[in-house]
Design a protein around this motif. Structure first.
Motif, PDB file in Angstrom:
ATOM      1  N   PRO A 295      30.372 -19.357 -22.935  1.00  0.00           N
ATOM      2  CA  PRO A 295      29.959 -18.003 -23.338  1.00  0.00           C
ATOM      3  C   PRO A 295      30.888 -16.919 -22.820  1.00  0.00           C
ATOM      4  CG  PRO A 295      28.479 -18.906 -21.675  1.00  0.00           C
ATOM      5  CD  PRO A 295      29.353 -20.024 -22.120  1.00  0.00           C
ATOM      6  N   ASP A 296      31.445 -17.129 -21.644  1.00  0.00           N
ATOM      7  CA  ASP A 296      32.342 -16.133 -21.052  1.00  0.00           C
ATOM      8  C   ASP A 296      33.239 -16.834 -20.044  1.00  0.00           C
ATOM      9  OD1 ASP A 296      33.655 -13.935 -20.139  1.00  0.00           O
ATOM     10  OD2 ASP A 296      31.880 -12.897 -19.344  1.00  0.00           O
ATOM     11  N   LEU A 297      34.543 -16.688 -20.226  1.00  0.00           N
ATOM     12  CA  LEU A 297      35.478 -17.326 -19.298  1.00  0.00           C
ATOM     13  C   LEU A 297      35.381 -16.753 -17.900  1.00  0.00           C
ATOM     14  CD1 LEU A 297      38.654 -17.592 -21.554  1.00  0.00           C
ATOM     15  CD2 LEU A 297      37.165 -19.454 -20.819  1.00  0.00           C
ATOM     16  N   ALA A 298      34.920 -15.515 -17.773  1.00  0.00           N
ATOM     17  CA  ALA A 298      34.813 -14.889 -16.455  1.00  0.00           C
ATOM     18  C   ALA A 298      33.708 -15.495 -15.611  1.00  0.00           C
ATOM     19  CB  ALA A 298      34.586 -13.386 -16.611  1.00  0.00           C
ATOM     20  N   LEU A 299      32.826 -16.305 -16.226  1.00  0.00           N
ATOM     21  CA  LEU A 299      31.745 -16.930 -15.459  1.00  0.00           C
ATOM     22  C   LEU A 299      32.249 -18.047 -14.560  1.00  0.00           C
ATOM     23  CD1 LEU A 299      28.974 -17.173 -18.196  1.00  0.00           C
ATOM     24  CD2 LEU A 299      29.173 -15.476 -16.365  1.00  0.00           C
ATOM     25  N   VAL A 300      33.409 -18.586 -14.868  1.00  0.00           N
ATOM     26  CA  VAL A 300      33.961 -19.683 -14.061  1.00  0.00           C
ATOM     27  C   VAL A 300      34.416 -19.138 -12.716  1.00  0.00           C
ATOM     28  CG1 VAL A 300      35.722 -21.485 -13.971  1.00  0.00           C
ATOM     29  CG2 VAL A 300      34.701 -20.846 -16.162  1.00  0.00           C
ATOM     30  N   PRO A 301      34.081 -19.796 -11.584  1.00  0.00           N
ATOM     31  CA  PRO A 301      34.539 -19.331 -10.260  1.00  0.00           C
ATOM     32  C   PRO A 301      36.042 -19.158 -10.207  1.00  0.00           C
ATOM     33  CG  PRO A 301      32.911 -21.088 -10.024  1.00  0.00           C
ATOM     34  CD  PRO A 301      33.222 -20.987 -11.486  1.00  0.00           C
ATOM     35  N   GLU A 302      36.483 -18.246  -9.344  1.00  0.00           N
ATOM     36  CA  GLU A 302      37.885 -17.863  -9.316  1.00  0.00           C
ATOM     37  C   GLU A 302      38.804 -19.039  -9.006  1.00  0.00           C
ATOM     38  OE1 GLU A 302      40.823 -14.683  -6.994  1.00  0.00           O
ATOM     39  OE2 GLU A 302      38.648 -14.624  -6.721  1.00  0.00           O
ATOM     40  N   ALA A 303      38.500 -19.793  -7.966  1.00  0.00           N
ATOM     41  CA  ALA A 303      39.370 -20.915  -7.586  1.00  0.00           C
ATOM     42  C   ALA A 303      39.414 -21.975  -8.688  1.00  0.00           C
ATOM     43  CB  ALA A 303      38.900 -21.528  -6.274  1.00  0.00           C
ATOM     44  N   LEU A 304      38.251 -22.292  -9.254  1.00  0.00           N
ATOM     45  CA  LEU A 304      38.189 -23.288 -10.326  1.00  0.00           C
ATOM     46  C   LEU A 304      38.921 -22.781 -11.566  1.00  0.00           C
ATOM     47  CD1 LEU A 304      37.093 -25.971 -11.372  1.00  0.00           C
ATOM     48  CD2 LEU A 304      34.987 -24.774 -11.995  1.00  0.00           C
ATOM     49  N   GLY A 337      27.027 -26.286 -12.700  1.00  0.00           N
ATOM     50  CA  GLY A 337      26.256 -27.338 -12.050  1.00  0.00           C
ATOM     51  C   GLY A 337      26.708 -28.728 -12.416  1.00  0.00           C
ATOM     52  N   ARG A 338      27.606 -28.856 -13.417  1.00  0.00           N
ATOM     53  CA  ARG A 338      28.107 -30.173 -13.807  1.00  0.00           C
ATOM     54  C   ARG A 338      29.628 -30.223 -13.645  1.00  0.00           C
ATOM     55  NH1 ARG A 338      24.471 -32.404 -18.906  1.00  0.00           N
ATOM     56  NH2 ARG A 338      22.444 -32.282 -17.819  1.00  0.00           N
ATOM     57  N   SER A 339      30.354 -29.925 -14.720  1.00  0.00           N
ATOM     58  CA  SER A 339      31.808 -30.016 -14.640  1.00  0.00           C
ATOM     59  C   SER A 339      32.440 -29.078 -15.651  1.00  0.00           C
ATOM     60  CB  SER A 339      32.288 -31.453 -14.885  1.00  0.00           C
ATOM     61  OG  SER A 339      31.940 -31.866 -16.193  1.00  0.00           O
ATOM     62  N   GLU A 392      48.609 -35.996 -24.176  1.00  0.00           N
ATOM     63  CA  GLU A 392      47.375 -35.339 -23.747  1.00  0.00           C
ATOM     64  C   GLU A 392      47.401 -35.104 -22.246  1.00  0.00           C
ATOM     65  OE1 GLU A 392      42.525 -35.992 -23.864  1.00  0.00           O
ATOM     66  OE2 GLU A 392      43.867 -37.725 -23.795  1.00  0.00           O
ATOM     67  N   VAL A 393      46.953 -33.934 -21.837  1.00  0.00           N
ATOM     68  CA  VAL A 393      46.719 -33.602 -20.429  1.00  0.00           C
ATOM     69  C   VAL A 393      45.277 -33.135 -20.334  1.00  0.00           C
ATOM     70  CG1 VAL A 393      47.312 -32.125 -18.493  1.00  0.00           C
ATOM     71  CG2 VAL A 393      49.111 -32.979 -19.999  1.00  0.00           C
ATOM     72  N   CYS A 394      44.465 -33.865 -19.562  1.00  0.00           N
ATOM     73  CA  CYS A 394      43.030 -33.582 -19.476  1.00  0.00           C
ATOM     74  C   CYS A 394      42.604 -33.543 -18.015  1.00  0.00           C
ATOM     75  CB  CYS A 394      42.240 -34.636 -20.243  1.00  0.00           C
ATOM     76  SG  CYS A 394      40.453 -34.371 -20.233  1.00  0.00           S
ATOM     77  N   ALA A 395      41.914 -32.492 -17.639  1.00  0.00           N
ATOM     78  CA  ALA A 395      41.420 -32.343 -16.264  1.00  0.00           C
ATOM     79  C   ALA A 395      39.916 -32.104 -16.308  1.00  0.00           C
ATOM     80  CB  ALA A 395      42.116 -31.191 -15.558  1.00  0.00           C
ATOM     81  N   ARG A 396      39.185 -32.858 -15.495  1.00  0.00           N
ATOM     82  CA  ARG A 396      37.743 -32.643 -15.349  1.00  0.00           C
ATOM     83  C   ARG A 396      37.476 -32.316 -13.880  1.00  0.00           C
ATOM     84  NH1 ARG A 396      33.282 -33.726 -18.332  1.00  0.00           N
ATOM     85  NH2 ARG A 396      34.490 -34.907 -19.860  1.00  0.00           N
TER      86      ARG A 396
END
Length: 401
Positions: A295-304, A337-339, A392-396
């Motif tokens: 919904p909003d990229l700004a919701l992701v924590p800064e370090a993550l 809460g997940r990934s 492909e480059v994939c990070a979880r």
């Protein structure tokens, strides 16, 4: 210095050291038992009938029961010595064990405590002689015998203690010297790295300034009359070169923080800056599809978010280096809460337009390695490899609540 530091058994570490200590303690107890039995026999020979059979039996019983307390002399030297000294008042069989306990106190405790225990042992010996006197032995000989036995034991124990303290101080000095040497080596490495970084800054700043200058000149020359796509590419190169110079200045400022105050660093990019990155790459003629399922990229924590941004940035850089004719799809999805999943996939473009920017950039071979380490720092995993005709480059990465 504590008793633990002074009770290094036989100087052998590990299981062998414990086995030797246990063997030594068993031998000491057996020797004390044997000498105690000898003293009982000598007492009976020199003064037959002086003590009843009950006292003799009590003497032997105290020797059998109290002498094994020597196994505890390293942990509780004063307590063991006190019990054995008191028992030696009534038992000749405990006399040798009490002397060993006095030596143990002298080794593991400071001299006031050792001197007090030694005096108590001498008083116990004189008390025993008073309870069962030997008519053929003068009192001053009794005192002299007590002093002649206990004072050397006290001096020997204090000498052993001082030697152990000296050895411990030597070990401590060696450890401190090794730590100081490692610190000096690390400081020397830091200084050398700072010097190399400053030299790299000077060289790279000069070359990037030339790139920016030529790109700006090309942009001005072609503006209004040249191909708009080429003019746009020249402007993008000029802006990228200017941003690279700013990044170099920030790095140099961090390296100089210990010498002079550095300028306030510019804010680091986060996942909210991802559309701007995609637009910049697209302006160079690459086809990049951004699929954001948040919904909003700004919701992701800064370090993550910063780590996710670097994943996309490095993947797009690799596409520009090795697959300039491919179409790129950037996928960002996740749930608090997940990934958080970041995927960058490039596939051949087919008959589509060819990008303007051509030529391979220098290959370092460490981009994905450093990226994997960055992702691992936030507890995630990076997967990279061929996917069909592309890559492909994939990070979880975990997304905490």
């Amino acid at each position: 210095m504590t008793a633990t530091n002074l009770s290094v058994g036989f100087g052998v570490p590990g299981r062998w050291g414990r086995a030797l200590r246990i063997t030594g303690d068993v031998l000491v107890v057996l020797v004390c038992w044997s000498l105690g039995a000898v003293l009982i026999g000598v007492g009976l020979d020199e003064a037959p009938g002086q003590r009843a059979d009950g006292w003799i039996a009590l003497d032997a019983l105290l020797g059998l029961v109290c002498t094994p307390l020597l196994f505890l002399r390293r942990r509780r030297p004063v307590l063991v010595a006190g019990v054995l000294v008191l028992a030696s008042v009534l038992s000749l069989a405990v006399a040798v064990a009490s002397v060993v306990a006095v030596f143990s106190v002298a080794v593991r405790r400071r001299w006031p405590t050792a001197a007090t225990v030694t005096a108590a042992s001498a008083a116990a010996g004189l008390t025993q002689s008073a309870l069962w006197p030997d008519p053929g032995l003068a009192w001053w000989l009794l005192v002299l015998s007590q002093v002649g036995i206990l004072l050397p034991v006290l001096a020997w124990g204090m000498y052993v203690r001082s030697r152990r303290e000296l050895a411990a101080s030597w070990r401590e000095q060696a450890v401190r010297a090794r730590a100081e040497q490692e610190l000096r080596a690390e400081q020397a490495r830091t200084v050398e790295r700072s010097r190399i970084a400053r030299e790299m800054h000077d060289v790279l700043a000069h070359r990037i300034s030339l790139v920016s200058m030529h790109a700006g000149a090309l942009e001005l020359r072609l503006e209004g009359s040249g191909d708009p796509e080429v003019v746009n590419s020249a402007a993008t190169i000029r802006r990228s070169a200017h941003a690279a110079l700013e990044d170099l200045r920030d790095i140099l400022g961090v390296l100089r923080q210990s010498v002079e105050p550095a300028a306030v660093p510019r804010p680091q990019p986060t996942l909210a800056d991802l559309p701007e990155l995609v637009a910049e790459v697209s302006s160079l003629g690459f086809t990049v599809d951004l699929d954001v399922r948040l919904p909003d990229l700004a919701l992701v924590p800064e370090a993550l978010g910063r780590t996710a941004f670097r994943v996309v940035q490095e993947a797009l850089t690799n596409v520009r280096k090795h697959a300039s004719g491919h179409r790129v799809r950037v996928l960002v999805e996740g749930r608090r809460g997940r990934s958080l999943l970041v995927s960058v996939v490039d596939q051949p473009l087919g008959s589509g337009p060819v990008p303007v920017v051509v030529g391979a950039a220098p290959v370092s071979g460490f981009g994905l390695v450093g990226l994997a380490e960055r992702v691992a720092l936030v507890g995630g995993r990076l997967r990279s490899g061929p996917l069909g005709a592309g890559f492909e480059v994939c990070a979880r990465m975990p997304w905490p609540r």
